[in-house]
Write an enzyme that holds these catalytic residues in place. Structure first.
Site, PDB file in Angstrom:
ATOM      1  CE  LYS A 183      -1.504   2.640   2.063  1.00  7.57           C
ATOM      2  NZ  LYS A 183      -0.967   4.211   2.597  1.00  7.57           N
ATOM      3  N   GLY A 236       7.220   4.845   8.103  1.00  6.90           N
ATOM      4  CA  GLY A 236       6.637   5.973   8.439  1.00  6.90           C
ATOM      5  C   GLY A 236       6.613   7.036   9.479  1.00  6.90           C
ATOM      6  CB  SER A 237       4.719   9.607  11.356  1.00  9.94           C
ATOM      7  OG  SER A 237       3.315   9.124  11.677  1.00  9.94           O
ATOM      8  CB  THR A 238       6.746   8.105  16.157  1.00  7.11           C
ATOM      9  OG1 THR A 238       7.960   8.194  15.696  1.00  7.11           O
ATOM     10  CG2 THR A 238       6.847   7.186  17.087  1.00  7.11           C
ATOM     11  CD  GLU A 239       0.321  11.038  15.359  1.00  6.93           C
ATOM     12  OE1 GLU A 239       0.713  11.836  14.009  1.00  6.93           O
ATOM     13  OE2 GLU A 239      -0.814  10.765  15.317  1.00  6.93           O
ATOM     14  N   GLY A 241       3.124   4.331  13.371  1.00  7.41           N
ATOM     15  CA  GLY A 241       3.551   2.883  13.817  1.00  7.41           C
ATOM     16  C   GLY A 241       3.104   2.225  14.756  1.00  7.41           C
ATOM     17  CD  GLU A 258      13.828   0.004   9.485  1.00  9.98           C
ATOM     18  OE1 GLU A 258      14.238   0.966   9.332  1.00  9.98           O
ATOM     19  OE2 GLU A 258      13.965  -1.087   9.685  1.00  9.98           O
ATOM     20  CB  CYS A 292      13.028   8.468   8.403  1.00  9.02           C
ATOM     21  SG  CYS A 292      13.762   7.273   7.111  1.00  9.02           S
ATOM     22  CD  GLU A 388      10.387  12.408  11.187  1.00 12.54           C
ATOM     23  OE1 GLU A 388       9.509  12.236  10.886  1.00 12.54           O
ATOM     24  OE2 GLU A 388      11.723  11.511  11.172  1.00 12.54           O
TER      25      GLU A 388
HETATM   26  P1  NAI Z   1       2.329   8.044   7.817  1.00 16.79           P
HETATM   27  O1  NAI Z   1       2.925   8.095   8.776  1.00 16.79           O
HETATM   28  O2  NAI Z   1       1.307   8.466   8.276  1.00 16.79           O
HETATM   29  O3  NAI Z   1       2.068   7.302   6.154  1.00 16.79           O
HETATM   30  C1  NAI Z   1       3.150   6.281   6.296  1.00 16.79           C
HETATM   31  C2  NAI Z   1       2.077   5.567   4.907  1.00 16.79           C
HETATM   32  O4  NAI Z   1       1.172   4.504   6.339  1.00 16.79           O
HETATM   33  C3  NAI Z   1       1.392   5.716   4.123  1.00 16.79           C
HETATM   34  O5  NAI Z   1       1.524   4.874   2.799  1.00 16.79           O
HETATM   35  C4  NAI Z   1      -0.278   5.491   5.303  1.00 16.79           C
HETATM   36  O6  NAI Z   1      -0.854   5.676   3.833  1.00 16.79           O
HETATM   37  C5  NAI Z   1       0.039   5.307   6.186  1.00 16.79           C
HETATM   38  N1  NAI Z   1      -1.423   5.143   7.238  1.00 16.79           N
HETATM   39  C6  NAI Z   1      -1.830   5.763   7.548  1.00 16.79           C
HETATM   40  N2  NAI Z   1      -2.495   6.125   8.590  1.00 16.79           N
HETATM   41  C7  NAI Z   1      -2.460   4.583   8.078  1.00 16.79           C
HETATM   42  C8  NAI Z   1      -2.883   3.890   9.146  1.00 16.79           C
HETATM   43  N3  NAI Z   1      -4.031   4.408  10.242  1.00 16.79           N
HETATM   44  N4  NAI Z   1      -3.321   2.402   9.453  1.00 16.79           N
HETATM   45  C9  NAI Z   1      -2.308   1.824   8.106  1.00 16.79           C
HETATM   46  N5  NAI Z   1      -1.145   3.182   7.290  1.00 16.79           N
HETATM   47  C10 NAI Z   1      -1.633   4.234   8.216  1.00 16.79           C
HETATM   48  O7  NAI Z   1       3.183  10.089   7.507  1.00 16.79           O
HETATM   49  P2  NAI Z   1       2.743  11.164   6.947  1.00 16.79           P
HETATM   50  O8  NAI Z   1       0.730  11.085   7.620  1.00 16.79           O
HETATM   51  O9  NAI Z   1       2.494  11.008   5.205  1.00 16.79           O
HETATM   52  O10 NAI Z   1       3.507  11.800   7.468  1.00 16.79           O
HETATM   53  C11 NAI Z   1       3.550  12.894   8.407  1.00 16.79           C
HETATM   54  C12 NAI Z   1       4.890  12.759   8.720  1.00 16.79           C
HETATM   55  O11 NAI Z   1       5.387  10.962   9.043  1.00 16.79           O
HETATM   56  C13 NAI Z   1       5.791  13.734   8.142  1.00 16.79           C
HETATM   57  O12 NAI Z   1       5.525  14.698   8.620  1.00 16.79           O
HETATM   58  C14 NAI Z   1       7.294  13.272   8.766  1.00 16.79           C
HETATM   59  O13 NAI Z   1       7.437  13.626  10.101  1.00 16.79           O
HETATM   60  C15 NAI Z   1       7.417  11.983   9.444  1.00 16.79           C
HETATM   61  N6  NAI Z   1       7.340  10.637   8.275  1.00 16.79           N
HETATM   62  C16 NAI Z   1       8.182  10.118   8.231  1.00 16.79           C
HETATM   63  C17 NAI Z   1       8.138   8.620   7.495  1.00 16.79           C
HETATM   64  C18 NAI Z   1      10.223   8.285   8.104  1.00 16.79           C
HETATM   65  O14 NAI Z   1       9.930   7.962   6.472  1.00 16.79           O
HETATM   66  N7  NAI Z   1      10.374   8.420   8.320  1.00 16.79           N
HETATM   67  C19 NAI Z   1       7.851   8.994   6.439  1.00 16.79           C
HETATM   68  C20 NAI Z   1       7.057   9.525   5.964  1.00 16.79           C
HETATM   69  C21 NAI Z   1       6.524  10.598   6.955  1.00 16.79           C
END
Ligand code: NAI
Ligand code: MG
Length: 485
Positions: A183, A236-239, A241, A258, A292, A388
């Site tokens: 996804k 993705g984000s810690t929240e 995760g 991660e 990240c 972050e």
């Molecule tokens: P996110 O962590 O919400 O999104 C990452 C992935 O998770 C996307 O594919 C999203 O559709 C999916 N996702 C979101 N909610 C979900 C749920 N409830 N169940 C399953 N999958 C879900 O990150 P977002 O909203 O794009 O970015 C917000 C912040 O997160 C950024 O500003 C950054 O600080 C951080 N981030 C960190 C990353 C990293 O590589 N460590 C990558 C992306 C964002």
């Protein structure tokens, strides 16, 4: 506001990739992708909902027994073929990646597909090397500990390295004999759906790799909760995760997470200041700071603080912030409005708490442009040092003693990475040992390889990608006893 689809030159259409075929969403819904450099609509993408996710998982589940039993060498060949196709399509991938997320084309044409090919080739080689062991058990017994694939792997990926993130999940999973449902992030589906075409050409059996673009709260959530998914590989984000781990617990599936970071770059007093400035700038300005492992906290010794900072500011001034498709651009726009608002919110917070010493001039373009921004006099307790930001915003913290630098670096809820810059090997190794971080770089930043484990400590997550480490994540051990009497 985004312009209507008819204003743009070419609006590409993408469908879901389920069971080897491209299909519309069950409810016919679509969503749009916008070029962050000019806010033009560039694609229309089928939007997977829970029903589509269930179909994709069912296809992956049906494909699993055949794929798992296939000769490892045949799995390797399919991955090698895919590597060749990705390499041959480097320019298309670079264009899609840059258009979709704002990466400068000069970077995407050298980094994204090239690194993906490296991973595909490495894990193709790994397919034939997932070996078991024989245990010296007592008595008339023989014990074989064999490694078997888990089943259906869910890969949920972010938007900062869309193709690479998908490959880092697909390649080891299918090498080990698992099947996958990816996804991709809703902000960045184009390169991954183009990859689906290459997967089809590479001859993977239907259902082995499925790609279902959609939003986190419905498609992502349905994937995490699906009882037929064995494991979630998430970046993705810690929240998010934490939420995923919680939702995965109901069906007792494991996760590899991660997550975010607030990584420190420690410059020691003996460090060559040119090198230090180059590394520090690369650590926060690469990919618009949307990395990240970004070195978002720079720890400078009071003795060379001014010299290093001046040199970083000089590098920041040289950044060519502009439309990502122009060859001369070295920094493109952020991925979207939401991200721009977030980053600007942190810049406002920094202006209240710390000293703004550099803010890059923005181009006169209708896109999500935020340039290099540098705060000095930052305290490690300030918001811009704790959270972050995910943008090209550097927080400079001054220290006096080595132990103090180590303590500040570790004083973070995150633990993804740290960089240490010094010519003194003892000091470097002592600091590397002390770092509460999954990745430590000495005299560099950002090095990654398919061969080296990659992952976080603390709230930067758990589980490891790359190398043999990820093969262990993606297999389970079976202990087989044979009575020799
Ligand atoms: P996110 O962590 O919400 O999104 C990452 C992935 O998770 C996307 O594919 C999203 O559709 C999916 N996702 C979101 N909610 C979900 C749920 N409830 N169940 C399953 N999958 C879900 O990150 P977002 O909203 O794009 O970015 C917000 C912040 O997160 C950024 O500003 C950054 O600080 C951080 N981030 C960190 C990353 C990293 O590589 N460590 C990558 C992306 C964002
Ligand atoms: Mg989100």
């Amino acid at each position: 506001m985004s312009k209507s689809a008819s204003d743009s030159v070419k609006v590409r259409e993408y469908k879901l990739f389920i069971n080897g075929e491209f299909t519309d969403a069950a409810d016919g819904k679509t969503f749009e992708s916008v070029d962050p450099g000019n806010k033009q609509v560039i694609s229309s993408i089928a939007k997977a909902g829970p029903r589509d996710i269930d179909q994709a998982v069912a296809a992956a589940k049906a494909a699993f027994p055949g794929w798992a039993r296939k000769a490892a060498a045949a799995r390797a060949k399919a991955l090698q073929k895919l590597a060749g196709l990705v390499l041959a399509n480097n320019d298309t991938i670079a264009e899609l990646e840059s258009l979709d997320v704002g990466k400068p084309i000069r970077d995407s044409s050298k980094i994204d597909a090239v690194t993906a090919v490296d991973a595909l080739e490495y894990f193709a080689g790994m397919a034939t090397k997932v070996e078991g062991t024989i245990k010296p058990v007592p008595g008339p017994y023989y014990n074989l500990a064999v490694r078997e694939p888990l089943g259906v792997i869910a890969g949920i990926t972010p938007w900062n390295y869309p193709l690479l993130q998908a490959i880092w999940k697909i390649a080891p999973a299918v090498a080990a004999g698992n099947t996958v449902v990816i996804k991709p992030a809703e902000q960045a589906c184009m390169s991954v759906l183009f990859l689906a075409e290459l997967i089809q050409q590479a001859g993977f059996p239907p259902g082995v790799i499925n790609i279902v673009p959609g939003f986190g709260e419905d498609a992502g959530d349905a994937l995490v909760r699906n009882p037929d998914v064995a494991k979630v590989m998430f970046t993705g984000s810690t929240e998010t995760g934490i939420l995923i781990a919680r939702n995965a617990a109901d069906t007792l599936k494991t996760c590899a997470l991660e997550l975010g970071g607030k990584s420190a770059v420690i410059v020691y007093k003996d460090a060559p200041t040119d090198t230090a400035a180059k590394i520090a700038a690369m650590a926060i300005f690469s990919n618009q700071g949307q990395v990240c492992t970004a070195g978002s906290r720079l720890l400078l010794h009071e003795s060379n603080h001014d010299e290093v900072l001046d040199k970083i500011i000089a590098i920041a001034k040289d950044v060519k912030l502009g439309y990502q498709m122009n060859e001369e651009t070295t920094m493109g726009p952020l991925v979207n409005q939401e991200q721009m608002d977030r980053v600007e919110g942190y810049i406002e917070s920094g202006k209240k708490d710390a000293n703004l010493v550099y803010e890059h001039q923005r181009p006169n373009l209708d896109g999500f442009y935020v340039g290099p921004t540098i705060f000095d006099g930052v305290g490690n307790d300030m918001k811009i040092a704790r959270e972050e930001i995910f943008g090209p915003v550097l927080s400079v913290i001054t220290y006096a003693e080595e132990d103090e630098a180590i303590a500040i670096a570790n004083n973070s809820e995150y633990g993804l990475a740290a960089s240490i810059i010094t010519r003194d090997v003892g000091r470097a190794m002592k600091t590397a040992q002390a770092m509460e971080a999954g990745n430590v770089w000495i005299n560099t930043w950002g090095a990654v390889s398919s061969m080296a484990p990659y992952g976080g400590y603390k709230k930067s997550g758990y589980g490891r990608e790359m190398g043999f480490s990820v093969m262990h994540e993606l297999t389970q051990e079976k202990s087989i006893w044979i009575n020799l009497r």
